[in-house]
Design a protein around this motif. Structure first.
Motif, PDB file in Angstrom:
ATOM      1  N   LEU A 177      22.472  29.688  28.331  1.00 24.90           N
ATOM      2  CA  LEU A 177      23.591  28.772  28.510  1.00 24.90           C
ATOM      3  C   LEU A 177      24.542  28.825  27.307  1.00 24.90           C
ATOM      4  O   LEU A 177      25.766  28.822  27.465  1.00 24.90           O
ATOM      5  N   ALA A 178      23.986  28.932  26.108  1.00 25.68           N
ATOM      6  CA  ALA A 178      24.819  29.039  24.900  1.00 25.68           C
ATOM      7  C   ALA A 178      25.618  30.339  24.908  1.00 25.68           C
ATOM      8  O   ALA A 178      26.792  30.360  24.523  1.00 25.68           O
ATOM      9  N   ALA A 179      25.003  31.428  25.366  1.00 22.37           N
ATOM     10  CA  ALA A 179      25.714  32.710  25.423  1.00 22.37           C
ATOM     11  C   ALA A 179      26.853  32.644  26.438  1.00 22.37           C
ATOM     12  O   ALA A 179      27.958  33.128  26.175  1.00 22.37           O
ATOM     13  N   ALA A 180      26.600  32.047  27.588  1.00 16.15           N
ATOM     14  CA  ALA A 180      27.643  31.932  28.608  1.00 16.15           C
ATOM     15  C   ALA A 180      28.789  31.060  28.111  1.00 16.15           C
ATOM     16  O   ALA A 180      29.972  31.381  28.309  1.00 16.15           O
ATOM     17  N   LEU A 181      28.473  29.965  27.458  1.00 17.88           N
ATOM     18  CA  LEU A 181      29.510  29.091  26.922  1.00 17.88           C
ATOM     19  C   LEU A 181      30.308  29.768  25.808  1.00 17.88           C
ATOM     20  O   LEU A 181      31.521  29.549  25.687  1.00 17.88           O
ATOM     21  N   ALA A 182      29.653  30.591  25.010  1.00 22.18           N
ATOM     22  CA  ALA A 182      30.365  31.307  23.951  1.00 22.18           C
ATOM     23  C   ALA A 182      31.396  32.258  24.549  1.00 22.18           C
ATOM     24  O   ALA A 182      32.513  32.376  24.038  1.00 22.18           O
ATOM     25  N   VAL A 183      31.035  32.928  25.643  1.00 20.69           N
ATOM     26  CA  VAL A 183      31.972  33.841  26.298  1.00 20.69           C
ATOM     27  C   VAL A 183      33.147  33.071  26.879  1.00 20.69           C
ATOM     28  O   VAL A 183      34.307  33.460  26.724  1.00 20.69           O
ATOM     29  N   VAL A 184      32.870  31.948  27.540  1.00 21.17           N
ATOM     30  CA  VAL A 184      33.935  31.151  28.147  1.00 21.17           C
ATOM     31  C   VAL A 184      34.866  30.598  27.065  1.00 21.17           C
ATOM     32  O   VAL A 184      36.091  30.629  27.210  1.00 21.17           O
ATOM     33  N   ARG A 185      34.299  30.110  25.980  1.00 18.28           N
ATOM     34  CA  ARG A 185      35.129  29.562  24.903  1.00 18.28           C
ATOM     35  C   ARG A 185      35.960  30.647  24.227  1.00 18.28           C
ATOM     36  O   ARG A 185      37.117  30.420  23.866  1.00 18.28           O
ATOM     37  N   ALA A 186      35.393  31.828  24.035  1.00 17.95           N
ATOM     38  CA  ALA A 186      36.142  32.921  23.413  1.00 17.95           C
ATOM     39  C   ALA A 186      37.305  33.342  24.293  1.00 17.95           C
ATOM     40  O   ALA A 186      38.408  33.597  23.807  1.00 17.95           O
ATOM     41  N   ARG A 187      37.071  33.403  25.583  1.00 17.42           N
ATOM     42  CA  ARG A 187      38.143  33.777  26.516  1.00 17.42           C
ATOM     43  C   ARG A 187      39.233  32.710  26.539  1.00 17.42           C
ATOM     44  O   ARG A 187      40.412  33.025  26.545  1.00 17.42           O
ATOM     45  N   ALA A 188      38.839  31.441  26.537  1.00 14.41           N
ATOM     46  CA  ALA A 188      39.821  30.360  26.525  1.00 14.41           C
ATOM     47  C   ALA A 188      40.628  30.371  25.228  1.00 14.41           C
ATOM     48  O   ALA A 188      41.837  30.137  25.245  1.00 14.41           O
ATOM     49  N   ALA A 189      39.993  30.677  24.118  1.00 10.17           N
ATOM     50  CA  ALA A 189      40.710  30.742  22.840  1.00 10.17           C
ATOM     51  C   ALA A 189      41.680  31.921  22.833  1.00 10.17           C
ATOM     52  O   ALA A 189      42.788  31.813  22.298  1.00 10.17           O
ATOM     53  N   ALA A 190      41.295  33.038  23.428  1.00 12.24           N
ATOM     54  CA  ALA A 190      42.186  34.199  23.480  1.00 12.24           C
ATOM     55  C   ALA A 190      43.403  33.917  24.351  1.00 12.24           C
ATOM     56  O   ALA A 190      44.517  34.312  24.016  1.00 12.24           O
ATOM     57  N   VAL A 191      43.205  33.223  25.462  1.00 11.57           N
ATOM     58  CA  VAL A 191      44.327  32.879  26.331  1.00 11.57           C
ATOM     59  C   VAL A 191      45.248  31.890  25.637  1.00 11.57           C
ATOM     60  O   VAL A 191      46.474  31.994  25.722  1.00 11.57           O
ATOM     61  N   ALA A 192      44.684  30.936  24.921  1.00 12.86           N
ATOM     62  CA  ALA A 192      45.494  29.934  24.234  1.00 12.86           C
ATOM     63  C   ALA A 192      46.269  30.543  23.059  1.00 12.86           C
ATOM     64  O   ALA A 192      47.333  30.044  22.699  1.00 12.86           O
ATOM     65  N   ALA A 193      45.765  31.624  22.484  1.00 12.80           N
ATOM     66  CA  ALA A 193      46.406  32.229  21.326  1.00 12.80           C
ATOM     67  C   ALA A 193      47.602  33.107  21.707  1.00 12.80           C
ATOM     68  O   ALA A 193      48.452  33.374  20.864  1.00 12.80           O
ATOM     69  N   THR A 194      47.666  33.566  22.952  1.00 12.33           N
ATOM     70  CA  THR A 194      48.795  34.421  23.350  1.00 12.33           C
ATOM     71  C   THR A 194      50.029  33.562  23.560  1.00 12.33           C
ATOM     72  O   THR A 194      49.965  32.501  24.182  1.00 12.33           O
ATOM     73  N   PRO A 195      51.163  34.009  23.053  1.00 14.88           N
ATOM     74  CA  PRO A 195      52.396  33.234  23.227  1.00 14.88           C
ATOM     75  C   PRO A 195      52.827  33.229  24.691  1.00 14.88           C
ATOM     76  O   PRO A 195      52.546  34.173  25.428  1.00 14.88           O
TER      77      PRO A 195
END
Length: 69
Positions: free
Chosen positions: A15-33
């Protein structure tokens, strides 16, 4: 953001691994202008298909349209 496990019994590590992937993807989307796109995929580029004009029919093109059986 709420994530719900629908099937199975994941271990805390899974569950921690799955959440890490989801959070990383959300952070990457939020970082793009806004309005910034990544590189275009060549397969989805319409100019790949219509990149050149088709030849125009010539004076004798009508003769090539009939193929006797």
């Amino acid at each position: 953001m709420t994530i719900k496990v629908v099937r199975g019994n994941p271990t805390p590590e899974e569950l921690a691994a799955a959440l890490a992937v989801v959070r990383a993807r959300a952070a990457a989307v939020a970082a793009t202008p806004p309005g910034a796109e990544g590189p275009k995929d060549a397969w989805s580029d319409p100019s790949r298909i219509a990149g050149h004009r088709l030849p125009q029919p010539g004076q004798a093109s009508w003769a090539r349209t009939y193929w006797p059986g």
